[in-house]
Enzyme design. Structure first.
Site, PDB file in Angstrom:
ATOM      1  CD  GLN A  70     -47.810 -33.406 -12.860  1.00 31.27           C
ATOM      2  OE1 GLN A  70     -47.444 -32.241 -12.256  1.00 31.27           O
ATOM      3  NE2 GLN A  70     -49.430 -34.142 -13.346  1.00 31.27           N
TER       4      GLN A  70
HETATM    5  N1  LIG Z   1     -48.796 -42.711 -29.233  1.00 35.08           N
HETATM    6  C1  LIG Z   1     -48.592 -42.948 -27.821  1.00 35.08           C
HETATM    7  N2  LIG Z   1     -49.061 -42.247 -27.009  1.00 35.08           N
HETATM    8  C2  LIG Z   1     -49.307 -42.758 -26.254  1.00 35.08           C
HETATM    9  C3  LIG Z   1     -48.389 -44.030 -25.411  1.00 35.08           C
HETATM   10  N3  LIG Z   1     -49.005 -43.906 -23.792  1.00 35.08           N
HETATM   11  C4  LIG Z   1     -49.552 -43.212 -23.774  1.00 35.08           C
HETATM   12  N4  LIG Z   1     -49.450 -41.989 -24.551  1.00 35.08           N
HETATM   13  C5  LIG Z   1     -50.511 -41.303 -24.470  1.00 35.08           C
HETATM   14  O1  LIG Z   1     -48.807 -39.772 -23.932  1.00 35.08           O
HETATM   15  C6  LIG Z   1     -50.000 -39.398 -22.786  1.00 35.08           C
HETATM   16  C7  LIG Z   1     -49.780 -39.697 -21.516  1.00 35.08           C
HETATM   17  O2  LIG Z   1     -50.060 -40.598 -20.615  1.00 35.08           O
HETATM   18  P1  LIG Z   1     -50.141 -40.533 -18.828  1.00 35.08           P
HETATM   19  O3  LIG Z   1     -51.043 -42.148 -19.287  1.00 35.08           O
HETATM   20  O4  LIG Z   1     -51.291 -40.037 -19.104  1.00 35.08           O
HETATM   21  O5  LIG Z   1     -48.704 -41.293 -18.824  1.00 35.08           O
HETATM   22  P2  LIG Z   1     -48.559 -41.259 -17.052  1.00 35.08           P
HETATM   23  O6  LIG Z   1     -47.487 -41.657 -17.718  1.00 35.08           O
HETATM   24  O7  LIG Z   1     -50.024 -42.144 -16.338  1.00 35.08           O
HETATM   25  O8  LIG Z   1     -48.336 -39.440 -16.767  1.00 35.08           O
HETATM   26  P3  LIG Z   1     -48.245 -38.862 -15.078  1.00 35.08           P
HETATM   27  O9  LIG Z   1     -49.503 -39.684 -14.557  1.00 35.08           O
HETATM   28  O10 LIG Z   1     -48.674 -37.667 -15.277  1.00 35.08           O
HETATM   29  O11 LIG Z   1     -47.397 -39.848 -14.668  1.00 35.08           O
HETATM   30  C8  LIG Z   1     -51.582 -39.295 -22.498  1.00 35.08           C
HETATM   31  O12 LIG Z   1     -51.679 -38.663 -24.340  1.00 35.08           O
HETATM   32  C9  LIG Z   1     -52.088 -40.362 -24.329  1.00 35.08           C
HETATM   33  O13 LIG Z   1     -52.447 -40.706 -24.584  1.00 35.08           O
HETATM   34  C10 LIG Z   1     -48.082 -44.958 -26.356  1.00 35.08           C
HETATM   35  O14 LIG Z   1     -47.764 -46.134 -26.095  1.00 35.08           O
HETATM   36  N5  LIG Z   1     -48.554 -44.105 -27.690  1.00 35.08           N
END
Ligand SMILES: Nc1nc2c(ncn2[C@@H]2O[C@H](COP(=O)(O)OP(=O)(O)OP(=O)(O)O)[C@@H](O)[C@H]2O)c(=O)[nH]1
Ligand SMILES: [Mg+2]
Length: 203
Positions: A70
């Protein structure tokens, strides 16, 4: 402590790699790591600090740092730069609106002295969603061809299906190992193994 013990200890240490997962919030960093680890990937919340995961990958132990993306958390990324061997930059391939932001964050990251020499994998994530940007489009949007300071590669992937996740990690490990360990270490050990035992002090 004898020479052999010191060398063994160093070799043990050298089998470790430190990998930093970064990228904008919602890119899928935490989901990718959970999927790789065989964990449940439903209901993942935004990362407010960081998570550390350890993977054994062939001869290497990977210490992977997953840091929240974020905007308010990005100034804290620098706290994790020290001794990083590789950066995995995760991109939400469907997030066209923030591709410019993504590009700027990536390029400013690569200016960091403490990340000099780190391998860079760009994961074009969420490829399971129809209509997402292709790797060619992301390469263009992030101006990857201008990156000369780091060895980099872009790979499409999906944390949902697991597509290319292991392949991406394989590339990171190969690239770091090739750069840091193969040449110098193996030559040293081959030399030592070939040396007559009387030449090796163990007292
Ligand atoms: N369809 C789809 N959704 C995904 C994929 N990877 C992650 N998501 C979705 O994207 C959203 C964010 O995923 P996170 O893994 O929390 O993202 P992050 O990069 O760790 O985010 P921060 O911790 O805020 O930095 C979640 O709702 C996941 O289910 C993917 O390959 N395909
Ligand atoms: Mg997260």
């Amino acid at each position: 402590m004898g020479l052999l013990t010191i060398i063994r200890k160093n070799r043990q240490k050298e089998k470790e790699m430190r990998i930093l997962f970064l990228g904008l919030d919602n890119a899928g960093k935490t989901t990718i790591l959970k999927k790789l680890n065989g964990e449940d990937i439903t209901g993942i919340s935004p990362t407010l600090g960081f998570n550390i995961k350890t993977f054994v990958h062939g001869r290497y132990t990977l210490n992977v740092w997953d840091v929240g993306g974020q905007r308010t958390l990005r100034p804290y990324w620098r706290n994790y730069f020290e001794q990083t061997d590789a950066i995995v930059w995760v991109v939400d391939s469907g997030d066209r609106m923030r591709m410019k932001d993504c590009k700027e964050e990536l390029h400013s990251l690569l200016l960091e002295d403490r990340l000099a020499g780190a391998s860079l994998l760009i994961f074009a994530n969420k490829q399971d969603i129809p209509g997402t940007m292709s790797t060619a489009e992301i390469r263009e949007a992030l101006d990857l061809s201008s990156i000369k300071s780091h060895q980099w590669r872009i790979l499409s992937c999906s944390a949902m299906t697991g597509h290319n996740l292991v392949e991406g990690l394989d590339w990171v490990v190969e690239d770091v190992a090739g750069r840091l360990y193969y040449s110098a270490t193996d030559t040293l050990y081959q030399g030592l193994q070939a040396a007559p035992i009387s030449m090796i002090r163990t007292d």
